[in-house]
Scaffold this motif. Sequence first.
Motif, PDB file in Angstrom:
ATOM      1  N   TRP A 255      18.635   3.208   5.653  1.00 18.16           N
ATOM      2  CA  TRP A 255      17.203   2.954   6.233  1.00 18.16           C
ATOM      3  C   TRP A 255      16.167   2.587   5.320  1.00 18.16           C
ATOM      4  O   TRP A 255      15.546   1.639   5.519  1.00 18.16           O
ATOM      5  N   LEU A 256      16.380   3.302   3.967  1.00 15.77           N
ATOM      6  CA  LEU A 256      15.128   3.196   3.094  1.00 15.77           C
ATOM      7  C   LEU A 256      15.479   1.626   2.357  1.00 15.77           C
ATOM      8  O   LEU A 256      14.463   0.969   1.908  1.00 15.77           O
ATOM      9  N   TYR A 257      16.594   1.173   2.234  1.00 14.88           N
ATOM     10  CA  TYR A 257      16.912  -0.068   1.781  1.00 14.88           C
ATOM     11  C   TYR A 257      16.344  -1.209   2.596  1.00 14.88           C
ATOM     12  O   TYR A 257      15.921  -2.148   1.747  1.00 14.88           O
ATOM     13  N   LEU A 258      16.474  -1.103   3.979  1.00 11.08           N
ATOM     14  CA  LEU A 258      15.721  -2.144   4.723  1.00 11.08           C
ATOM     15  C   LEU A 258      14.209  -2.108   4.388  1.00 11.08           C
ATOM     16  O   LEU A 258      13.675  -3.535   4.571  1.00 11.08           O
ATOM     17  N   MET A 259      13.573  -1.189   3.874  1.00 15.05           N
ATOM     18  CA  MET A 259      12.148  -1.420   3.424  1.00 15.05           C
ATOM     19  C   MET A 259      11.921  -1.995   2.184  1.00 15.05           C
ATOM     20  O   MET A 259      10.904  -2.785   2.075  1.00 15.05           O
ATOM     21  N   PHE A 260      12.986  -2.386   1.356  1.00 20.76           N
ATOM     22  CA  PHE A 260      12.500  -3.266   0.018  1.00 20.76           C
ATOM     23  C   PHE A 260      13.578  -4.320  -0.116  1.00 20.76           C
ATOM     24  O   PHE A 260      13.129  -4.848  -1.146  1.00 20.76           O
ATOM     25  N   LYS A 261      14.634  -4.296   0.529  1.00 17.96           N
ATOM     26  CA  LYS A 261      15.696  -5.503   0.085  1.00 17.96           C
ATOM     27  C   LYS A 261      15.145  -6.763   0.093  1.00 17.96           C
ATOM     28  O   LYS A 261      15.634  -7.476  -0.650  1.00 17.96           O
TER      29      LYS A 261
ATOM     30  N   ARG B 243      13.501   0.833 -11.655  1.00 15.75           N
ATOM     31  CA  ARG B 243      13.202   2.321 -11.313  1.00 15.75           C
ATOM     32  C   ARG B 243      14.507   3.094 -11.380  1.00 15.75           C
ATOM     33  O   ARG B 243      14.836   3.885 -12.025  1.00 15.75           O
ATOM     34  N   PHE B 244      15.455   2.352 -10.485  1.00 16.04           N
ATOM     35  CA  PHE B 244      16.710   3.189 -10.306  1.00 16.04           C
ATOM     36  C   PHE B 244      17.679   2.904 -11.596  1.00 16.04           C
ATOM     37  O   PHE B 244      18.143   3.914 -12.030  1.00 16.04           O
ATOM     38  N   ILE B 245      17.689   1.863 -12.341  1.00 15.45           N
ATOM     39  CA  ILE B 245      18.437   1.576 -13.589  1.00 15.45           C
ATOM     40  C   ILE B 245      18.104   2.919 -14.461  1.00 15.45           C
ATOM     41  O   ILE B 245      18.479   3.439 -15.183  1.00 15.45           O
ATOM     42  N   ALA B 246      16.621   3.184 -14.618  1.00 18.59           N
ATOM     43  CA  ALA B 246      16.091   3.854 -15.550  1.00 18.59           C
ATOM     44  C   ALA B 246      16.542   5.335 -15.120  1.00 18.59           C
ATOM     45  O   ALA B 246      16.780   6.144 -16.064  1.00 18.59           O
TER      46      ALA B 246
ATOM     47  N   TYR C 110      10.857  -5.871  -4.802  1.00 20.02           N
ATOM     48  CA  TYR C 110      12.265  -5.453  -5.075  1.00 20.02           C
ATOM     49  C   TYR C 110      12.649  -5.003  -6.502  1.00 20.02           C
ATOM     50  O   TYR C 110      13.557  -4.018  -6.926  1.00 20.02           O
ATOM     51  N   ASP C 111      12.225  -5.823  -7.552  1.00 22.34           N
ATOM     52  CA  ASP C 111      12.455  -5.748  -8.963  1.00 22.34           C
ATOM     53  C   ASP C 111      11.667  -4.252  -9.384  1.00 22.34           C
ATOM     54  O   ASP C 111      12.322  -3.618 -10.097  1.00 22.34           O
ATOM     55  N   LEU C 112      10.656  -3.879  -8.843  1.00 24.10           N
ATOM     56  CA  LEU C 112      10.275  -2.448  -8.994  1.00 24.10           C
ATOM     57  C   LEU C 112      11.383  -1.561  -8.779  1.00 24.10           C
ATOM     58  O   LEU C 112      11.582  -0.533  -9.728  1.00 24.10           O
ATOM     59  N   PHE C 113      12.010  -1.524  -7.588  1.00 21.58           N
ATOM     60  CA  PHE C 113      13.025  -0.588  -7.221  1.00 21.58           C
ATOM     61  C   PHE C 113      14.174  -0.703  -8.092  1.00 21.58           C
ATOM     62  O   PHE C 113      14.701   0.296  -8.652  1.00 21.58           O
TER      63      PHE C 113
ATOM     64  N   ASP D 195       0.761  -1.237  -0.089  1.00 21.48           N
ATOM     65  CA  ASP D 195      -0.082   0.073  -0.069  1.00 21.48           C
ATOM     66  C   ASP D 195       0.711   1.097   0.040  1.00 21.48           C
ATOM     67  O   ASP D 195       0.227   2.137  -0.095  1.00 21.48           O
ATOM     68  N   VAL D 196       2.315   1.138   0.100  1.00 19.51           N
ATOM     69  CA  VAL D 196       3.020   2.244   0.375  1.00 19.51           C
ATOM     70  C   VAL D 196       4.282   2.375  -0.613  1.00 19.51           C
ATOM     71  O   VAL D 196       5.164   3.055  -0.567  1.00 19.51           O
ATOM     72  N   VAL D 197       4.217   1.545  -1.536  1.00 18.80           N
ATOM     73  CA  VAL D 197       5.398   1.214  -2.638  1.00 18.80           C
ATOM     74  C   VAL D 197       5.688   2.567  -3.254  1.00 18.80           C
ATOM     75  O   VAL D 197       6.752   2.727  -3.365  1.00 18.80           O
ATOM     76  N   GLN D 198       4.775   3.241  -3.564  1.00 19.77           N
ATOM     77  CA  GLN D 198       5.159   4.523  -4.354  1.00 19.77           C
ATOM     78  C   GLN D 198       5.763   5.323  -3.435  1.00 19.77           C
ATOM     79  O   GLN D 198       6.632   6.197  -3.870  1.00 19.77           O
ATOM     80  N   ALA D 199       5.199   5.654  -2.386  1.00 16.45           N
ATOM     81  CA  ALA D 199       5.693   6.423  -1.559  1.00 16.45           C
ATOM     82  C   ALA D 199       7.038   6.391  -1.078  1.00 16.45           C
ATOM     83  O   ALA D 199       7.973   7.180  -0.970  1.00 16.45           O
ATOM     84  N   VAL D 200       7.536   4.959  -0.822  1.00 15.10           N
ATOM     85  CA  VAL D 200       8.812   4.508  -0.368  1.00 15.10           C
ATOM     86  C   VAL D 200       9.931   5.003  -1.805  1.00 15.10           C
ATOM     87  O   VAL D 200      11.010   5.486  -1.718  1.00 15.10           O
ATOM     88  N   LEU D 201       9.260   4.294  -2.784  1.00 13.76           N
ATOM     89  CA  LEU D 201      10.053   4.449  -3.969  1.00 13.76           C
ATOM     90  C   LEU D 201      10.515   6.050  -4.404  1.00 13.76           C
ATOM     91  O   LEU D 201      11.501   6.562  -4.446  1.00 13.76           O
ATOM     92  N   SER D 202       9.399   6.940  -3.916  1.00 13.30           N
ATOM     93  CA  SER D 202       9.863   8.504  -4.198  1.00 13.30           C
ATOM     94  C   SER D 202      10.797   9.027  -3.219  1.00 13.30           C
ATOM     95  O   SER D 202      11.527   9.757  -3.461  1.00 13.30           O
ATOM     96  N   ALA D 203      10.558   8.577  -2.061  1.00 12.73           N
ATOM     97  CA  ALA D 203      11.570   8.831  -0.972  1.00 12.73           C
ATOM     98  C   ALA D 203      12.928   8.311  -1.221  1.00 12.73           C
ATOM     99  O   ALA D 203      13.945   9.118  -0.870  1.00 12.73           O
ATOM    100  N   CYS D 204      13.200   7.243  -2.013  1.00 12.30           N
ATOM    101  CA  CYS D 204      14.377   6.891  -2.211  1.00 12.30           C
ATOM    102  C   CYS D 204      14.946   7.765  -3.508  1.00 12.30           C
ATOM    103  O   CYS D 204      16.367   7.970  -3.399  1.00 12.30           O
ATOM    104  N   LEU D 205      14.124   8.258  -4.351  1.00 14.59           N
ATOM    105  CA  LEU D 205      14.591   9.124  -5.313  1.00 14.59           C
ATOM    106  C   LEU D 205      14.780  10.666  -5.013  1.00 14.59           C
ATOM    107  O   LEU D 205      15.566  11.329  -5.579  1.00 14.59           O
TER     108      LEU D 205
END
Length: 456
Positions: free
Chosen positions: A62-68, A79-82, A73-76, A36-46
């Motif tokens: 800290w952020l890495y702990l949320m999705f590692k 997105r990072f590669i892009a 994970y593959d979504l992150f 339910d919060v994946v987009q919020a966390v992804l935005s916080a990473c970028l």
Amino acid sequence: MAELEKIALDSAAFARALREGRGAALMHVRAHGLADVVQAVLSACLEEQAYDAQCEGHRAAWLYLMFKDAPEYDLFHRRFIAEFADMSEDTSVEQLCELASLMALDGDTEMARVLRAFVWQQDFAGSETDTFQAAGCHAIAMLDGLSAIAEIARRYGRMLLADPKAFVDSLDALTDENQEAYAAAFAGLSTLAATDPAVAAYMVAEQDRIDDRLREGQRGEAEKAARKEWRRTQVLGEFPVDKILAAAKERDNARGKFLRFGKWSDEAGLTAVLRQLEVEEDPEVCLRLLWVFCRTTPPFMAERLRSLAMHPDARLRHAAWDAWRHVDDPQVAEFGRQYLRNSIAGAEDAVVIELLSKHPQAGDEALILNTLERLHPGATQAHDIGMSILRYCEERRAPSTVDILHWLYRTNPCTICRCDAVKLMVETNCLSARIALECQYDARGATRDLMCRHNG
């Protein structure tokens, strides 16, 4: 896990906790996942979301702990590669590089390749302002160790050969101030310097930094006093009292000039400024004269300070309070109490809290808390009020301040200020179990370390 399951944030509460680096955000993800919060966390990473990123640093670990270990994970990863391929100007580049390094260290080979390509494609050519820093140097040093540090040193060394005053990363920065890693890197670079002129140039700069620190640490009291007197003479030679009074009359906005005079002036100079303040009618001139006492104790209790402390212009009120907070006099504390009871206009006036710290009375904390609970500050105001609360509580160091510190912890957007509040709660044995638990998951490493020591 049972304690984590009690944490369930709605979208607004999660967004705030994530933005402010609160442990509740990580606790929520640990308990309920990212769905339910994946987009919020992804935005916080970028995007850098810290209140003061320059002081607080980024939050990659800290952020890495949320999705590692998450299904997302593959979504992150994608997105990072892009983002590396087409970097947005709003992207927190250093945080993204650190995230990529952490992912690569855990076996993400494509992320390792992309990070290396990104870092080494930079030309390390410096800039016209001599403040160039290549992005991702610490991240690539984390990933590739000495081989990366050697190449960074070589490239920085070429900059230094072209311009010895160029700004480059220190070896401390590249090794995260880890003594063991620093020693190994220093030894390896010293060997390379024997045959590589660019690495040698970097090591000369590094040795200069070491020598400067050693000289500073070895200076005797007499030498330090002599340097202090030299600085005083330099400042007062540039800004004697007559020039300061003239600058105030001219409404000079260079606040630092007045602060430096206040720091270095003798009592005669400060008295001259205070005497002028007693007769000055122009509010703008008064403001600049008050700046002199922002970090300096006034030489006597001028009655004019009382009228300025009640001035309708908030700038003058707060400047008068800045002067008064250094004064050890019961009248100052009593003024603060009366102001809190009767006159506080809004969040910006809560800094008057500091005036109570030197002469506390029973009931002060209740009065302060009652004032705070009436306020609805924004992030900047909450941070400024928090600074005043910390100064008050550091002076008091009493368990009776716990509710005030709790208010700071709930409202302050800065991880550094919250960490300082938690330290005071630990020192005064009034840290609640709820805050102690949340702090174990805080974005600030110092806060998590504090909880590890506290928990034994």
